[in-house]
Scaffold this active site. Structure first.
Site, PDB file in Angstrom:
ATOM      1  N   LYS A 198       0.935  -1.205  -0.144  1.00  0.00           N
ATOM      2  CA  LYS A 198       0.075   0.125   0.300  1.00  0.00           C
ATOM      3  C   LYS A 198       0.723   0.904   0.365  1.00  0.00           C
ATOM      4  O   LYS A 198       1.859   1.509   0.970  1.00  0.00           O
ATOM      5  CB  LYS A 198      -0.433   0.142   1.359  1.00  0.00           C
ATOM      6  CG  LYS A 198      -2.197   1.604   1.188  1.00  0.00           C
ATOM      7  CD  LYS A 198      -2.121   1.540   2.526  1.00  0.00           C
ATOM      8  CE  LYS A 198      -3.502   2.579   2.789  1.00  0.00           C
ATOM      9  NZ  LYS A 198      -4.448   2.968   3.857  1.00  0.00           N
ATOM     10  N   GLU A 248      -9.819  13.464  11.182  1.00  0.00           N
ATOM     11  CA  GLU A 248      -8.882  11.803  11.322  1.00  0.00           C
ATOM     12  C   GLU A 248      -8.262  12.296  12.696  1.00  0.00           C
ATOM     13  O   GLU A 248      -7.224  13.391  12.286  1.00  0.00           O
ATOM     14  CB  GLU A 248      -8.034  11.734  10.085  1.00  0.00           C
ATOM     15  CG  GLU A 248      -7.096  10.531  10.758  1.00  0.00           C
ATOM     16  CD  GLU A 248      -6.210   9.775   9.187  1.00  0.00           C
ATOM     17  OE1 GLU A 248      -5.659   8.471   9.384  1.00  0.00           O
ATOM     18  OE2 GLU A 248      -6.687  10.443   8.661  1.00  0.00           O
ATOM     19  N   GLU A 425     -11.291   9.788  -6.434  1.00  0.00           N
ATOM     20  CA  GLU A 425     -12.177   9.786  -5.210  1.00  0.00           C
ATOM     21  C   GLU A 425     -11.104  11.246  -4.997  1.00  0.00           C
ATOM     22  O   GLU A 425     -11.782  11.954  -4.071  1.00  0.00           O
ATOM     23  CB  GLU A 425     -10.906   8.348  -4.586  1.00  0.00           C
ATOM     24  CG  GLU A 425     -11.204   8.577  -3.092  1.00  0.00           C
ATOM     25  CD  GLU A 425     -10.169   7.852  -2.383  1.00  0.00           C
ATOM     26  OE1 GLU A 425      -9.607   8.170  -1.199  1.00  0.00           O
ATOM     27  OE2 GLU A 425     -10.428   6.438  -2.703  1.00  0.00           O
TER      28      GLU A 425
END
EC number: 5.4.4.2
Length: 439
Positions: A198, A248, A425
């Site tokens: 990732k 976050e 996105e």
């Protein structure tokens, strides 16, 4: 302002006593908008912090002390309670890739910059106080008193914030879409994914307007549009201002108790309750997004090993925001007695939610591919004190310079990622910031 007069009176009384160490003067105050108050002040730095839970809000001015070396953050832990009755609170941030030199538009911010402010406007619950901080050491009493008096005398009434967006002349994306497609064709190669399963790649969208933008008014608009977020602003000089409306949390530490979270995996919201519920269900079932979230919470738990006595993670659920929704898992830990905030920061930050996994290799890939410097985008921004510290990950953020605004967005790239979908996105996240001007 009555609170200003009361603090000046307290300061005059303080001059007749023998003081040492950290001293905090307080007076209740009536302020409608802490951002509007901050915008009106002539002092720098100007810093704003609003907790996601909406019960803690700070606007601070000036600097008594300043730390610009990340290693100095270790000095802020292990202090004895001062005579002021409450610990000094240092506000600031740590760059995303704080081990790299800072260049260009991020010069004001550096790899790390934390300040102990001269003036604090603090709202906790229903109480708001104006605070003046002093630090007496050696023979600096007269100088310290004079500096505090000057700062108090310069305070101005709050200003009305206007919701106004100048005409946008130009938008430039770095990378552009062809370069983005090239990046993903490289990182999604099977052999590359074996080494770096990732990586989070980011885009800087530079908007140029026909007249100067007001960053504090923009932050207030973001706050209205996304109340379930952390809202932060850092302006160290008149030349630039960094603002963020971030969903976050990196962590909140209350004495030895730690709260953190894994926020990764996302899908849009449409505004239709039934359709959004269906999208949320699909998000929780989607293998790619579940894997992305697992990278984050597994990494945080691993990095807390040795720093925490116990740590547990919650089941996955949905965090809904106005234009987007995320998979979220809470992490709760009991810290070892000797664990410091600097140990937590350098262990947890940056998480795989904004960097990738494994960290060292993902950071190397980001440095090789990205042509823009992230600076404090995706950095750790918040405050440190002996009893309470709190940090957000500075995503959904922008850096303002006069008639330009750099907006930053990122996407996690891993097995199952599609280049066009990830580009969309980025646009969805950008739209959540731009939409605040029009909602």
């Amino acid at each position: 302002m009555l609170a200003q007069i009361r603090l000046l009176e307290q300061l005059n009384a303080l001059a007749k006593t023998d003081q040492h160490g950290f001293v905090r003067l307080r007076a209740p105050v009536d302020v409608t908008s802490l951002i509007g108050w901050l915008k009106a002040q002539p002092l720098y730095p100007r810093i704003y912090w609003h907790a996601r839970e909406r019960d803690r809000e700070f606007a601070v001015l000036g600097a008594i002390r300043e730390l610009t070396d990340p290693a100095q953050l270790a000095e802020l832990t292990g202090q004895q309670r001062p005579n002021a009755g409450s610990y000094p609170r240092y506000y600031g941030g740590l760059a995303f890739d704080y081990q790299q030199p800072v260049t260009g538009e991020w010069q004001d911010f550096g790899q790390c910059r934390f300040v102990l402010p001269r003036i604090e406007l603090i709202r906790q619950g229903n109480q708001t106080e104006l605070v003046c901080n002093l630090w007496f050491e050696g023979a600096n009493a007269e100088q310290e008193m004079a500096a505090a008096r000057t700062a108090l005398q310069q305070l101005q009434p709050e200003k009305t914030l206007r919701k106004y967006l100048p005409t946008q002349r130009e938008r430039q994306d770095t990378p552009d879409k062809p370069r983005w497609m090239q990046w993903l064709s490289q990182v999604l190669q099977p052999e590359a994914l074996k080494t770096i399963p990732k990586v989070v790649l980011s885009r800087r969208s530079t908007l140029t307007f026909n007249e100067p933008l007001e960053p504090w008014s923009l932050l207030a608009s973001w706050q209205c549009a996304a109340p379930a977020c952390f809202h932060i602003g850092f302006q160290f000089s008149p030349d630039s201002c960094f603002i963020a409306s971030s969903p976050e949390r990196l962590y909140r530490r209350q004495d030895r108790q730690l709260l953190s979270e894994a926020l990764a995996g996302s899908t849009p919201r449409t505004g239709d309750p039934e359709q959004d519920a269906e999208l949320a269900t699909l998000l929780l079932q989607d293998g790619k997004n579940r894997l992305e979230n697992r990278f984050v919470h597994t990494d945080i738990l691993t990095r807390l090993d040795g720093l925490a006595e116990t740590a547990v993670v919650s089941d996955a659920h949905i965090l809904p925001l106005q234009h987007i929704q995320h998979i979220k898992r809470e992490i709760e830990a009991s810290l070892r007695p000797d664990t410091t905030d600097w140990q937590l920061l350098k262990s947890i930050h940056p998480t795989p939610a904004v960097g990738g996994s494994p960290r060292r290799k993902a950071l190397a890939q980001i440095r090789a591919l990205e042509q823009h410097q992230r600076g404090w985008y995706a950095g750790a921004c918040g405050f440190i004190s002996e009893d309470v510290s709190e940090f957000t990950v500075a995503i959904r953020s922008g850096l303002w310079h006069d008639q330009q605004l750099h907006l930053y967005t990122g996407a996690g790239i891993l097995t199952g990622s599609d280049a066009d979908t990830e580009w969309q996105e980025l646009d969805t996240k950008l739209g959540s910031m731009l939409g605040a001007w029009h909602d």
